[in-house]
Design a protein around this motif. Structure first.
Motif, PDB file in Angstrom:
ATOM      1  N   ILE A  55     -15.072 -49.800 -22.389  1.00 31.80           N
ATOM      2  CA  ILE A  55     -15.004 -51.205 -22.789  1.00 31.80           C
ATOM      3  C   ILE A  55     -13.575 -51.701 -22.611  1.00 31.80           C
ATOM      4  O   ILE A  55     -12.621 -51.064 -23.078  1.00 31.80           O
ATOM      5  CB  ILE A  55     -15.474 -51.402 -24.243  1.00 31.80           C
ATOM      6  N   ILE A  56     -13.446 -52.846 -21.934  1.00 30.24           N
ATOM      7  CA  ILE A  56     -12.142 -53.449 -21.667  1.00 30.24           C
ATOM      8  C   ILE A  56     -12.042 -54.775 -22.405  1.00 30.24           C
ATOM      9  O   ILE A  56     -12.930 -55.627 -22.295  1.00 30.24           O
ATOM     10  CB  ILE A  56     -11.933 -53.666 -20.152  1.00 30.24           C
ATOM     11  N   ARG A  57     -10.980 -54.923 -23.171  1.00 33.86           N
ATOM     12  CA  ARG A  57     -10.682 -56.208 -23.814  1.00 33.86           C
ATOM     13  C   ARG A  57      -9.327 -56.682 -23.312  1.00 33.86           C
ATOM     14  O   ARG A  57      -8.326 -55.999 -23.507  1.00 33.86           O
ATOM     15  CB  ARG A  57     -10.653 -56.090 -25.333  1.00 33.86           C
ATOM     16  N   GLY A  58      -9.320 -57.847 -22.660  1.00 32.05           N
ATOM     17  CA  GLY A  58      -8.071 -58.328 -22.082  1.00 32.05           C
ATOM     18  C   GLY A  58      -7.619 -57.395 -20.982  1.00 32.05           C
ATOM     19  O   GLY A  58      -8.340 -57.131 -20.020  1.00 32.05           O
ATOM     20  N   ASN A  59      -6.418 -56.847 -21.123  1.00 29.86           N
ATOM     21  CA  ASN A  59      -5.860 -55.949 -20.115  1.00 29.86           C
ATOM     22  C   ASN A  59      -5.780 -54.509 -20.601  1.00 29.86           C
ATOM     23  O   ASN A  59      -5.015 -53.709 -20.056  1.00 29.86           O
ATOM     24  CB  ASN A  59      -4.452 -56.440 -19.717  1.00 29.86           C
ATOM     25  N   ARG A  60      -6.588 -54.162 -21.624  1.00 33.79           N
ATOM     26  CA  ARG A  60      -6.532 -52.818 -22.183  1.00 33.79           C
ATOM     27  C   ARG A  60      -7.935 -52.204 -22.272  1.00 33.79           C
ATOM     28  O   ARG A  60      -8.912 -52.903 -22.537  1.00 33.79           O
ATOM     29  CB  ARG A  60      -5.892 -52.819 -23.578  1.00 33.79           C
ATOM     30  N   ILE A  61      -7.989 -50.917 -22.034  1.00 32.98           N
ATOM     31  CA  ILE A  61      -9.214 -50.151 -22.277  1.00 32.98           C
ATOM     32  C   ILE A  61      -9.223 -49.797 -23.756  1.00 32.98           C
ATOM     33  O   ILE A  61      -8.334 -49.095 -24.238  1.00 32.98           O
ATOM     34  CB  ILE A  61      -9.252 -48.877 -21.424  1.00 32.98           C
TER      35      ILE A  61
END
Length: 298
Positions: free
Chosen positions: A192-198
């Motif tokens: 799951i990726i939120r914004g630019n982070r895993i």
């Protein structure tokens, strides 16, 4: 049964009721007709359509039993009616939940009412993140390494994150490839990726029960479509058998995408998010300006 008596009585006295209809009744009839139409359109795409046909058959049978004065059948139907309503709610629980979720997705209220705009402002994925995802999918496709990547948008995916292992790392192609590499601890499940982070890996996703999906699709693709039906997320899937790249969004699956096509689709999503963000900012500035002018006048 009481409802059958009401229908029969209405049909017998229709001419009397017709003379008492006013403009408000016409508007009410149109609203009800509109609601019934859209409910039927929604039901036709779910298992509820088969259930509705079964209920029509039962109602027709009860109507015949009423006119033929089959008292035992009518008595049984009266006593079972309350249990039947509860049974329908239980059987239709997944469809009813999905319908309420679809209703909640409609923008009836301003976007800032139930969302934290300050938090979301920093959670839009960037062009660099798109390039890293596309690069990783291209490499995994060549090596036929299966992958399931879910990109969060406006609706939170935290309930799915809890089923996995926290990662909290910047999105890079090397990290994605390493996560989905065979025989590694994190390769099974979704990222799951939120914004630019895993945020998490090895996450479990709901499987789609869409009967129109091809029978050749495996669990990975059905999970990708399933989460896109439940949320507004974007899901990128790499097939372990063929190495082909697919993208799921709003319950629809686009298959056999090239890396360039995948990049274009993700850029479209990014541009769409940017436009919505600018629109909400414009609305907020307009409201603030009007409020300031009102305060100055007072």
């Amino acid at each position: 049964m009481q409802w059958i008596d009401t229908v029969v009585d209405y049909l017998k006295n229709f001419s009397t009721y017709r003379g008492t209809i006013d403009a408000y009744d016409v508007v009410e009839i149109l609203i009800i007709a509109f609601l019934v139409y859209y409910i039927l359109v929604w039901m036709k795409t779910t298992r509820a359509w088969q259930l509705l046909k079964g209920l029509i058959v039962i109602c027709a049978f009860l109507l015949i039993a009423y006119f033929l004065d089959m008292t035992t059948i009518i008595w049984m139907a009266k006593n079972l009616l309350s249990f039947a309503v509860l049974a329908i709610v239980v059987v239709m629980q997944p469809e009813l939940r999905h319908a309420l979720e679809e209703l909640g997705k409609k923008n009836f209220l301003p976007s800032g009412v139930f969302s934290d705009s300050s938090r979301r402002e920093h959670e839009v994925f960037s062009e660099k993140t798109i390039n890293e995802i596309v690069k990783a999918c291209g490499e995994m496709g060549k090596a036929k390494t299966g992958a399931l990547i879910v990109i969060e948008q406006k609706e939170s995916l935290k309930d799915f994150e809890r089923t996995g292992i926290e990662v909290d790392g910047i999105v890079t192609s090397q990290l994605l490839i390493n996560i989905f590499e065979h025989n590694t601890p994190l390769h099974d499940g979704a990222v799951i990726i939120r914004g630019n982070r895993i945020t998490s890996a090895t996450c479990y996703l709901p499987l789609s029960d869409n009967l129109s999906l091809s029978k050749e699709l495996g669990t990975r693709h059905r999970a990708g479509v399933g989460v896109s039906e439940a949320r507004d997320s974007i899901t990128v899937i790499v097939s372990e058998e063929t190495g082909k790249i697919s993208l799921a969004y709003e319950g629809q699956l686009e298959r056999s995408l090239s890396t360039e096509e995948l990049k274009n689709r993700l850029q479209q999503m990014l541009n769409k998010q940017g436009e919505e963000k600018n629109r909400s900012k414009h609305i907020w500035k307009g409201r603030s300006k009007a409020k300031n002018e009102k305060e100055n006048i007072s």
